[in-house]
Design an enzyme around this catalytic site. Structure first.
Site, mmCIF file in Angstrom:
data_model
loop_
_atom_site.group_PDB
_atom_site.id
_atom_site.type_symbol
_atom_site.label_atom_id
_atom_site.label_comp_id
_atom_site.label_asym_id
_atom_site.label_seq_id
_atom_site.Cartn_x
_atom_site.Cartn_y
_atom_site.Cartn_z
ATOM 1 N N CYS A 103 0.882 -1.160 0.000
ATOM 2 C CA CYS A 103 0.000 0.000 0.000
ATOM 3 C C CYS A 103 0.916 1.205 0.000
ATOM 4 C CB CYS A 103 -0.903 0.008 1.240
ATOM 5 S SG CYS A 103 -1.853 1.540 1.393
ATOM 6 N N CYS A 106 -0.639 4.323 2.266
ATOM 7 C CA CYS A 106 -0.718 4.245 3.734
ATOM 8 C C CYS A 106 -0.295 2.850 4.188
ATOM 9 C CB CYS A 106 -2.081 4.671 4.274
ATOM 10 S SG CYS A 106 -3.540 3.889 3.578
ATOM 11 N N SER A 107 -1.222 2.050 4.642
ATOM 12 C CA SER A 107 -0.812 0.753 5.183
ATOM 13 C C SER A 107 -1.931 -0.271 5.045
ATOM 14 C CB SER A 107 -0.452 0.902 6.655
ATOM 15 O OG SER A 107 -1.552 1.481 7.338
ATOM 16 N N CYS A 108 -2.747 -0.149 3.988
ATOM 17 C CA CYS A 108 -3.890 -1.049 3.814
ATOM 18 C C CYS A 108 -3.414 -2.504 3.779
ATOM 19 C CB CYS A 108 -4.639 -0.696 2.537
ATOM 20 S SG CYS A 108 -5.369 0.944 2.645
#
Lengths: 203, 224
Positions: A103, A106-108
């Site tokens: 991702c 962000c940090s999906c």
């Protein structure tokens, strides 16, 4: 982002503590809810869920079909559903294609089947390089792919969440689901490694 | 917005240096655990959505975003949202003492309600009336946009040409959701060869990016 977690400024610790006591004092959060949230991701939801799905897909052709067609539904069959797993897609590695998930924004990450993401997954080096030089990123994880294997990188920019189904290691033909699960590492389901070869299992 | 968070293809960050999987704890410090839970619990108050929460972390000086650790960015975003929605004041945040009533009728989740919210999830898919404009096999270009608003069209793909691989149905559109308007648009998986993104010298591979219809133009000109 800094990946050094051993010397965090105590200012952050104090800020977090102060915010928590303020919110509790104002009645905006209940301590028991905080505990329930932590317990969910510390003890209940984790990569064992994903490893179970992969091992089932390796041993049950019909389940594999269902997982590849609609992973959210297949995961829900096993009781794995919730936040950050509403729109799950399973992508399968083959001798020709290797899948890798990132991702960049962000940090999906598919929480329902892998739990919370590791630090490196959220770090600037991984997020910047997975989409521009995936082969050298894989090499840093010790995964050397044959030249002819095409890498397919999935950048999780929407609420779709991706789970890599690694290839089943050779020499595991008569293994049970429980045994196979132990070969399916979290990193293999992100796509930075292959599933463990049987001889690499700790006795 | 092209903030410190929009990292695809940026250079100079060095090697990944992963901790071995078997040795990595879920949280590295007690305060990380608390920040994670506080962010999730305050999110359950329904005062902001996931895109507003992402945007709150993105709306920082890029140097701050990159210097801070992941959960430090979460803490900064949560503090900002709590103040902007009036749940706490700047003064309260500085002093740590509750001095003002937030003045909103809120349902505060207990342990059971929190568990239920986590296990039931919140799907982003919606039924919409207008049919999808693109189909698998269409060639599309990602529009170039320079905006301070929240968007999920990564900088590195803007202006690039890709192939629609799959239609995911319609999903809540982050750019509007961030403004509190949960409208939905068709969402597609679009494939880009590495040479399109990074030029002829790139190692050969493909990147698949989830992109909403408003981000895309059909290459034959009929799309826009």
């Amino acid at each position: 982002m800094s990946s050094d977690h051993s010397h965090l400024p105590s200012e952050t610790e104090l800020r977090a503590k102060a915010l928590e006591s303020l919110l509790v004092e104002k009645g905006l959060v209940k301590p028991e809810a905080l505990d329930a949230i932590i317990e969910t991701y510390q003890d209940k939801v984790g990569p064992r869920n994903g490893a179970h799905l992969v091992a089932l897909a390796w041993t049950d052709a019909e389940f594999r079909q269902r997982l590849l067609a609609d992973a959210s539904a297949a995961a829900a069959e096993m009781g794995y559903f919730g936040r950050q797993g509403e729109h799950l897609k399973a992508v399968e590695n083959t001798p020709e294609i290797h899948n890798l998930v990132v991702c960049t924004l962000c940090s999906c990450y598919p929480w329902t089947v892998l739990g919370l993401p590791p630090v490196w997954y959220k770090s600037a080096p991984y997020r910047s390089r997975a989409v521009s030089e995936p082969r050298s990123v894989l090499a840093e994880f010790g995964a050397e792919l044959p030249e002819e294997v095409r890498i397919r990188v999935w950048d999780s920019t929407s609420e779709m969440r991706y789970l890599v189904v690694p290839m089943r290691p050779a020499g595991t033909e008569d293994w049970s689901v429980e045994q196979l699960q132990r070969l399916v590492t979290r990193n293999a389901m992100i796509g930075v490694e292959q599933a463990l070869a049987p001889e690499r299992l700790a006795p | 917005m092209r903030g410190g968070h929009d990292l695809g293809g940026r250079q100079g960050f060095g090697p990944v240096n992963p901790e071995p999987e078997s040795e990595e704890p879920i949280f590295h410090d007690e305060w990380e655990r608390r920040v994670f839970a506080l962010t999730m619990a305050t999110g359950m108050l329904g005062q902001w959505n996931i895109d507003q929460s992402r945007h709150a972390r993105e709306r920082q000086h890029p140097v701050a975003y990159l210097e801070q650790s992941y959960y430090e960015n979460w803490l900064a975003g949560t503090e900002k949202l709590l103040i902007e929605t009036g749940l706490i004041s700047e003064g309260e945040l500085r002093s740590g003492a509750a001095t003002e009533k937030c003045g909103k009728e809120l349902r505060i989740p207990d342990a059971e309600a929190a568990r239920k919210i986590l296990t039931s999830g919140g799907p982003a898919a919606r039924e919409i009336e207008n049919p999808p404009r693109f189909a698998a096999g269409n060639e599309v270009i990602v529009k170039r946009r320079h905006t301070l608003r929240h968007t999920r069209a990564p900088d590195y793909a803007q202006g690039c040409r890709g192939l629609v691989r799959e239609h995911h149905g319609a999903h809540i559109f982050p750019d509007a959701n961030c403004d509190g308007e949960p409208v939905a648009h068709h969402l597609y998986s679009v494939e880009f060869p590495s040479r399109e993104l990074w030029g002829g010298g790139a190692e050969p591979f493909d990147v698949l990016i989830d992109l909403w219809e408003p981000y895309l133009t059909l290459v034959d000109g009929n799309g826009e």
